[in-house]
Design an enzyme around this catalytic site. Structure first.
Site, PDB file in Angstrom:
ATOM      1  CG  HIS A  68      -2.106   0.836   1.119  1.00 41.44           C
ATOM      2  ND1 HIS A  68      -3.332   0.454   1.588  1.00 41.44           N
ATOM      3  CD2 HIS A  68      -2.272   2.056   0.580  1.00 41.44           C
ATOM      4  CE1 HIS A  68      -4.203   1.422   1.338  1.00 41.44           C
ATOM      5  NE2 HIS A  68      -3.576   2.399   0.736  1.00 41.44           N
ATOM      6  CG  HIS A  70      -1.136   6.487  -1.721  1.00 47.58           C
ATOM      7  ND1 HIS A  70      -2.204   6.351  -2.588  1.00 47.58           N
ATOM      8  CD2 HIS A  70      -1.539   5.960  -0.542  1.00 47.58           C
ATOM      9  CE1 HIS A  70      -3.223   5.762  -1.945  1.00 47.58           C
ATOM     10  NE2 HIS A  70      -2.835   5.521  -0.697  1.00 47.58           N
ATOM     11  CG  LEU A  71       5.173   4.992  -5.483  1.00 53.38           C
ATOM     12  CD1 LEU A  71       5.719   4.061  -6.559  1.00 53.38           C
ATOM     13  CD2 LEU A  71       6.264   5.347  -4.484  1.00 53.38           C
ATOM     14  CG  ASN A 102      -4.819   7.310  -4.830  1.00 52.79           C
ATOM     15  OD1 ASN A 102      -3.764   6.699  -4.958  1.00 52.79           O
ATOM     16  ND2 ASN A 102      -5.100   8.025  -3.753  1.00 52.79           N
ATOM     17  CG  ASP A 160      -6.297   3.011  -1.174  1.00 45.95           C
ATOM     18  OD1 ASP A 160      -6.988   2.758  -0.191  1.00 45.95           O
ATOM     19  OD2 ASP A 160      -5.300   3.747  -1.133  1.00 45.95           O
ATOM     20  CG  HIS A 240      -6.410   1.449   4.915  1.00 49.16           C
ATOM     21  ND1 HIS A 240      -7.763   1.261   4.845  1.00 49.16           N
ATOM     22  CD2 HIS A 240      -6.080   2.260   3.866  1.00 49.16           C
ATOM     23  CE1 HIS A 240      -8.231   1.933   3.815  1.00 49.16           C
ATOM     24  NE2 HIS A 240      -7.246   2.536   3.199  1.00 49.16           N
ATOM     25  CG  ASN A 286     -10.137   8.071   4.703  1.00 46.92           C
ATOM     26  OD1 ASN A 286     -10.767   7.557   5.613  1.00 46.92           O
ATOM     27  ND2 ASN A 286     -10.642   8.258   3.500  1.00 46.92           N
ATOM     28  CG  ASP A 313      -2.715   4.487   3.413  1.00 46.83           C
ATOM     29  OD1 ASP A 313      -2.488   4.916   2.258  1.00 46.83           O
ATOM     30  OD2 ASP A 313      -3.771   4.726   4.023  1.00 46.83           O
ATOM     31  N   GLY A 332      -3.655  11.556   5.045  1.00 47.61           N
ATOM     32  CA  GLY A 332      -2.517  10.709   4.676  1.00 47.61           C
ATOM     33  C   GLY A 332      -1.256  11.087   5.414  1.00 47.61           C
TER      34      GLY A 332
END
Lengths: 437, 312
Positions: A68, A70-71, A102, A160, A240, A286, A313, A332
């Site tokens: 999980h 986020h790049l 996303n 996600d 998560h 979240n 996350d 985040g």
């Protein structure tokens, strides 16, 4: 990565004096690496002109796998790039990350996921596996070309950032995915219960007058998806998990033999909603930080295996986005570089169990168990992490590799830190620093 | 000076001792306001910025008047509230203001906690003029002052029964006025349908107004906060008014020595179908009048030096 034109930099390495930790337990052992693979494992190896990693007093483990991450690329390079995020991952001991979809544009087409994968290969810090979204544009209506995406290597599909709200769409997605060698992952949040929500709906939220995110909003979707798995015979991975009741629902589902897996984040096993009392949006996430009772339930779930994996996350946001009123600030927090230290400080379990939750169990869920989370046996790919298990440290946000600084762990004592990371036979992190090619 | 001393952001943060001092100072300010020329130079040379990022007329005018009566200069900054929509962070806005060397920033913001965030980014004293659903401490101070003055109890409200009726969950007034009334000894009950109450707040709750209306010393009617609602908490039509509105029939049941209060503006026909100006129990105009005095006391407490200087 030899196939990315970087073959010349693959190292011949011997890791000496460490304790090997893998699926079969812990033992003393040296590891010889050549051409990207483990070629020899023994209690004591002779060293020639190879590069030596002195692991005396350290743990040698399979590289971690983050389900999980986020790049932020494509779309928000000011927050993070594939290069900076995968470098942060390597520093955190990860040799593989699943990049969340996303992005802007969404990872819902072969073109976008191939672009992300190529950028990951070019960066070379770890394997970047793009996930695909379940629905086009993550809008919750039409399915993405799941088979086409699977054909180019996508194994995990998720919307996600939000959950698939429509029951019929989720049912269809599970049925369709069930024909293919892929897994759907759900961000469990019933959106009608969380409009405008900033933090956990509880005592703290009531006194602060902030809009609440009830535990029920997660638990309803956990329950729905478990029942959809029961109906369709498909599998689902629950992202998560944050509430005590969610953990209980998953425990029951596993007891029923359903193909349900779950993850929890380092922040959901270490920080409570009380952190919001200072109104600092760094603590907005979240699903939200919850109560001590939830933390304990999630920890118990990780320890008894109800929750399979620790996933970060990792969600970078630039400073000026977090320096906004809580209702406007995006949710985040960073996680890649602190996951091990937070997890170690939060969980009372063996190193084998902890490393399993960071490595081979998420590797299986991500569908990358052929390359990651492998045991120390000759012939296996050399994706390895070397940990100082007792090092106490504190985070300096400015020293993180991430382009953003929104770590919530600045005043927490962390235990254990990654010293070296070997990705595909190359030392990408040495003595806690990223090694530039 | 401690951090809490420099600001007036919530009742709990200000604390009982300083609340009592502020209420006493309010009495002094009210005397000044009764003079033919209600103005003193106590804050001459000081600059107060009214940073109102949520619609407000009454509170902003009240603070502006208070600052001017103490001789301070005022500057106003108003906006729609969403700094995000303008592409500027709240911090950017505040740092711009800080460069003007303001002594105090009076802030109203639609998001809870904005006064705490702003305090991190500038040196000015912060006065919370309402942050989201969180706190409205000067409203609470003026409510406490009104109750204390009308009942002759001063800052000792012990034993008074205060019923706050209506949209508790969305109300910063309810949170702050409950806090100050409890702090000064009153027994507070929140009244309304369960959809508008908050079971996690540490006060008594009642879902039947008629059960308690004849017993209360203070009946505090809240405005329905329609702008902060989703998934409507009460049915459409007149049911809310029938259950919880102050109708002529209910008004007849209020004790003659009780007080009727409302933070304004009133939604006539929703929470009240009576005209409060016809009721001797009404303290609503007192609330507005004492509001200026309370804000003078707060600004003087934050920015004044020593005792009040008399002009003559």
């Amino acid at each position: 990565m030899t196939d990315a034109g970087c073959g010349a930099v693959v190292d011949d390495i011997v890791i000496t004096g460490g304790t090997l930790v893998d699926q079969s337990g812990s033992r003393r052992g040296d590891v010889r690496i050549r051409d990207g693979r483990i070629v020899e494992v023994a209690e004591s190896l002779t060293v020639g002109d190879e590069r030596v990693i002195d692991a005396a007093g350290l743990l040698v483990t399979p590289g971690f796998v983050d389900l999980h991450t986020h790049l932020r690329e494509p779309g928000m390079p000011e927050a993070e790039t594939i290069e900076s995020g995968s470098r942060a991952a390597a520093l955190g001991g990860y040799t593989a990350v699943v990049a969340m979809p996303n992005t802007d544009p969404t990872q819902d087409s072969v073109e976008v996921v191939e672009w992300v994968a190529a950028r990951g290969r070019a960066a070379g810090w770890c394997d970047v596996y793009p996930s695909g979204s379940i629905t086009i544009g993550r809008a919750g209506r039409e399915l993405t070309p799941i088979a086409d995406l699977a054909a180019v290597g996508v194994r995990l599909f998720t919307d996600d950032g939000s959950g698939v709200q429509d029951d019929a769409v989720m049912r269809r997605a599970l049925e369709y995915a069930g024909d293919l060698d892929v897994r759907l992952a759900q961000h469990c949040e019933v959106a009608t219960l969380t409009r405008g929500a900033v933090m956990h709906e509880g005592h703290c939220c009531s006194t602060l007058g902030l809009p609440g995110w009830p535990a029920l909003a997660e638990e309803l979707m956990v329950h729905r998806d478990i029942e959809l798995v029961r109906l369709t015979g498909s599998s689902v991975h629950l992202l998560h998990l944050s509430t005590a009741r969610s953990v209980e629902l998953v425990r029951e589902a596993k007891a029923d033999g359903l193909a349900v897996t779950a993850e929890a984040t380092p922040h959901h096993i270490s920080l409570t909603d009380e952190r919001l009392r200072g109104f600092d949006a760094v603590f907005k996430v979240n699903p939200p930080l919850r109560t001590m009772a939830d933390i304990e339930a999630v920890r118990d779930g990780l320890i008894d295996g109800t929750i399979d994996a620790i996933a970060t996350d990792h969600a970078p946001h630039p400073r000026h986005h977090k320096e906004r009123p809580l209702e406007e600030a995006p949710p985040g927090m960073l996680g890649l570089e602190t996951a091990l230290g937070v997890a170690r400080a939060s969980l009372e379990c063996s190193w084998e169990h902890l490393v399993g939750a960071l490595s081979w169990r998420p590797a299986a869920i991500a569908g990358v168990a052929d390359r990651h989370g492998r045991p120390f046996i000759a012939g296996e790919p050399a994706n390895i992490c070397v940990i100082d298990p007792d090092l106490q440290w504190r985070v300096d946000p400015a020293a993180l590799a991430s382009r953003s600084t929104n770590t919530p762990f600045i005043d927490i004592d962390l235990t254990g830190r990654v010293r070296h990371t070997v990705h595909d036979g190359r030392v990408v992190v040495a003595d806690g620093s990223a090694v530039t090619r | 000076m401690t951090a809490a001393r420099r600001h007036v952001r919530s009742i709990d943060e200000v604390g009982r001792e300083r609340i009592i001092k502020l209420l006493a100072l309010t009495g002094h300010m009210h005397e000044i306001n009764q003079r033919p020329v209600p103005k003193v130079p106590a804050l001459r040379g000081r600059v107060v910025c009214n940073l109102f990022l949520e619609d407000s007329t009454r509170t902003r005018l009240s603070f502006d008047t208070a600052a001017k009566r103490l001789g301070a200069d005022t500057v106003a900054f108003t906006g729609s509230g969403s700094s995000l929509s303008k592409g500027e962070s709240l911090r950017d806005t505040v740092e711009t203001l800080a460069a003007m060397r303001l002594d105090a920033i009076v802030v109203r913001h639609r998001s809870a906690g904005a006064p705490w965030q702003i305090a991190q980014w500038c040196e000015a004293a912060i006065v919370n003029a309402g942050d989201g659903r969180h706190a409205h401490p000067t409203q609470a101070l003026l409510d406490a002052y009104t109750i204390g003055r009308r009942t002759g109890r001063g800052a000792d409200l012990s034993g008074l029964r205060v019923a706050i009726v209506g949209d508790i969950v969305n109300s910063r007034v309810a949170r702050s006025t409950t806090a100050i009334a409890s702090m000064l000894g009153a027994e507070v009950t929140h009244v309304g349908p369960s959809t508008l109450l908050d079971p996690r707040l540490d006060v008594q709750r009642c879902t039947d107004l008629d059960q308690i209306i004849g017993d209360v010393d203070v009946l505090y009617m809240l405005r329905m906060q329609n702008e902060r609602m989703d998934a409507a908490p009460v049915p459409p039509g007149g049911e809310y008014t029938r259950r919880f509105g102050l109708t002529p029939e209910r008004a007849a049941n209020i004790r003659t020595d009780a007080l009727l209060m409302h933070p304004g503006p009133i939604n006539h026909g929703t929470e009240m179908t009576v005209d409060p100006s016809t009721m001797p129990q009404s303290a609503i105009t007192d609330q507005v009048s004492y509001g200026v005095a309370v804000r003078m006391a707060v600004l003087f407490d934050l920015l004044g030096t020593g005792e009040m200087e008399e002009e003559s």
